[in-house]
Design a protein around this motif. Structure first.
Motif, PDB file in Angstrom:
ATOM      1  N   UNK A 146       0.778  -1.126  -0.015  1.00  0.00           N
ATOM      2  CA  UNK A 146       0.072  -0.023  -0.021  1.00  0.00           C
ATOM      3  C   UNK A 146       0.898   1.174  -0.003  1.00  0.00           C
ATOM      4  N   UNK A 147       0.288   2.247  -0.668  1.00  0.00           N
ATOM      5  CA  UNK A 147       0.939   3.545  -0.781  1.00  0.00           C
ATOM      6  C   UNK A 147       0.281   4.736  -0.232  1.00  0.00           C
ATOM      7  N   UNK A 148       0.802   5.762   0.106  1.00  0.00           N
ATOM      8  CA  UNK A 148      -0.288   7.002   0.157  1.00  0.00           C
ATOM      9  C   UNK A 148       0.834   8.192  -0.114  1.00  0.00           C
ATOM     10  N   UNK A 149      -0.078   9.230  -0.518  1.00  0.00           N
ATOM     11  CA  UNK A 149       0.688  10.440  -0.848  1.00  0.00           C
ATOM     12  C   UNK A 149      -0.237  11.545   0.017  1.00  0.00           C
ATOM     13  N   UNK A 189       4.761   9.161   0.449  1.00  0.00           N
ATOM     14  CA  UNK A 189       5.513  10.040  -0.268  1.00  0.00           C
ATOM     15  C   UNK A 189       4.782  11.497  -0.381  1.00  0.00           C
ATOM     16  N   UNK A 190       5.507  12.401  -1.032  1.00  0.00           N
ATOM     17  CA  UNK A 190       4.912  13.690  -1.189  1.00  0.00           C
ATOM     18  C   UNK A 190       3.861  13.689  -2.295  1.00  0.00           C
ATOM     19  N   UNK A 191       2.996  14.362  -2.159  1.00  0.00           N
ATOM     20  CA  UNK A 191       1.934  14.434  -3.453  1.00  0.00           C
ATOM     21  C   UNK A 191       2.554  14.729  -4.908  1.00  0.00           C
ATOM     22  N   UNK A 192       3.183  15.507  -4.852  1.00  0.00           N
ATOM     23  CA  UNK A 192       3.846  16.199  -6.230  1.00  0.00           C
ATOM     24  C   UNK A 192       4.751  14.929  -6.722  1.00  0.00           C
ATOM     25  N   UNK A 310      -4.294  11.941  -9.496  1.00  0.00           N
ATOM     26  CA  UNK A 310      -3.104  11.771  -9.783  1.00  0.00           C
ATOM     27  C   UNK A 310      -2.157  11.340  -8.703  1.00  0.00           C
ATOM     28  N   UNK A 311      -2.632  11.722  -7.368  1.00  0.00           N
ATOM     29  CA  UNK A 311      -1.753  11.465  -6.327  1.00  0.00           C
ATOM     30  C   UNK A 311      -2.201   9.879  -5.875  1.00  0.00           C
ATOM     31  N   UNK A 312      -3.305   9.559  -5.836  1.00  0.00           N
ATOM     32  CA  UNK A 312      -3.793   8.275  -5.477  1.00  0.00           C
ATOM     33  C   UNK A 312      -2.987   7.270  -6.366  1.00  0.00           C
ATOM     34  N   UNK A 313      -3.339   7.490  -7.684  1.00  0.00           N
ATOM     35  CA  UNK A 313      -2.839   6.564  -8.827  1.00  0.00           C
ATOM     36  C   UNK A 313      -1.189   6.412  -8.518  1.00  0.00           C
ATOM     37  N   UNK A 314      -0.514   7.468  -8.144  1.00  0.00           N
ATOM     38  CA  UNK A 314       0.945   7.601  -7.908  1.00  0.00           C
ATOM     39  C   UNK A 314       1.178   6.779  -6.758  1.00  0.00           C
ATOM     40  N   UNK A 315       0.328   6.874  -5.806  1.00  0.00           N
ATOM     41  CA  UNK A 315       0.550   6.007  -4.460  1.00  0.00           C
ATOM     42  C   UNK A 315       0.336   4.507  -4.944  1.00  0.00           C
ATOM     43  N   UNK A 316      -0.608   4.092  -5.680  1.00  0.00           N
ATOM     44  CA  UNK A 316      -0.755   2.846  -6.335  1.00  0.00           C
ATOM     45  C   UNK A 316       0.366   2.352  -6.962  1.00  0.00           C
TER      46      UNK A 316
END
Length: 330
Positions: A146-149, A189-192, A310-316
């Protein structure tokens, strides 16, 4: 595959990684085709397939119609596990669940109050995660990663070290809180940064190895992908241009400030593509017209495609990359 002088466990892992890569290359190869892809003998490939089948990572595909007895075919079993990504913003949270191949299983969005205290925000995030898992029909135990931004500077252990956007958010141990809720470690990680990762995966920068992402919406920041990898800097603060006024990209900026801020960053980083989020058509036209002549090499300037996802997909994507590193670890 031979490893002179090497131990058998290393050889097994090398062979397993080779077969998995052959399966992940796509299609439904026969044993002979897969052995050729992996550079292994048929008996070795068959042994590896038996082990992977026991772990639930490979299944036999339906036989194809034809003359004679059809050869058995195999495919990677992407539904053997799932990954989850959480994107936390000032006013919303997005949660995405996908199988091990990145195919979407569910998504869930919820509204957050900008001024909510951390405890209320975290409770809403946990509720959104449960809702997304319920939509996907996935148990927490089936999550492999799991990842989170989040806005702000994030330390390696998932703590928000600094945040100018959310009141009281600095000091929140986001990795620990979400990890406790999910029963497994959570990468934060950071959102950007994560938006840059997402745009490279499924947005305006698909396939580019060097990407500069500029977030100019509810707050300002940059994410950098260099050589195909996120660049976080020494302490995770790379790209945090929004924390200091007068840098061209901090706070509401006029066209000149945006042009020179992005051009300066592009000159320093030499990206293949600059992706800008939060800019309208007029500003995008201005950036394309004025930034390119300031750069010493050609650079594409594109509007972001993934919006609030974008942020949620990047966390995925961060979580899926972690799964792949584990699968192919030698």
């Amino acid at each position: 595959m031979n490893v002179p002088g090497g131990d058998s466990s290393v050889l097994r892992r090398l062979n397993t990684a080779a077969v998995l890569r052959g399966l992940r290359d796509g299609g439904e190869p026969t044993l002979t085709e897969l052995a050729a892809r992996a550079g292994l003998s048929r008996p070795t490939t068959e042994d590896v397939l038996a082990d992977l089948a026991g772990r639930g990572l490979v299944t036999a595909a339906a036989a194809r119609q034809g003359r004679g007895r059809p050869a058995r075919r195999y495919r990677f079993h992407a539904a053997a596990g799932h990954a989850l990504g959480v994107g936390i913003g000032a006013a919303h949270v997005g949660v995405f669940v996908a199988d091990l191949a990145g195919e979407a299983a569910a998504r869930h969005h919820a509204v957050l109050g900008h001024g909510w205290p951390p405890a209320e925000r975290l409770a809403a995030v946990r509720t959104a995660v449960r809702a997304a898992l319920a939509k996907a029909g996935v148990e927490r135990s089936a999550l492999w990663a799991a990842g989170a931004g989040t806005p702000g500077v994030v330390t390696a252990d998932g703590r928000v070290a600094r945040c100018e956007v959310l009141p009281g958010w600095a000091g929140v141990e986001l990795g620990r809180v979400l990890g406790r809720a999910l029963g497994r470690p959570v990468l934060v990680d950071n959102d950007a940064n994560l938006a840059a990762l997402a745009e490279r995966w499924a947005g305006a920068a698909r396939g580019a190895d060097d990407v500069l992402y500029v977030l100019a919406g509810e707050h300002t920041g940059m994410g950098v992908v260099a050589g195909g990898r996120l660049h976080r800097g020494r302490s995770g603060a790379a790209g945090e241009v929004g924390v200091r006024p007068g840098l061209g990209l901090s706070g509401p900026a006029d066209d000149d400030a945006m042009v020179h801020g992005i051009a300066g960053a592009a000159l320093a980083l030499d990206p293949e593509v600059v992706v800008v989020a939060g800019a309208g058509d007029r500003l995008m036209e201005t950036l394309r017209r004025r930034v390119r002549p300031l750069c010493v090499t050609p650079v594409r300037i594109e509007a972001a495609e993934l919006g609030a996802d974008a942020v949620g997909l990047g966390a995925l994507r961060l979580a899926l990359d972690h799964v792949e590193r584990d699968l192919f670890r030698v």
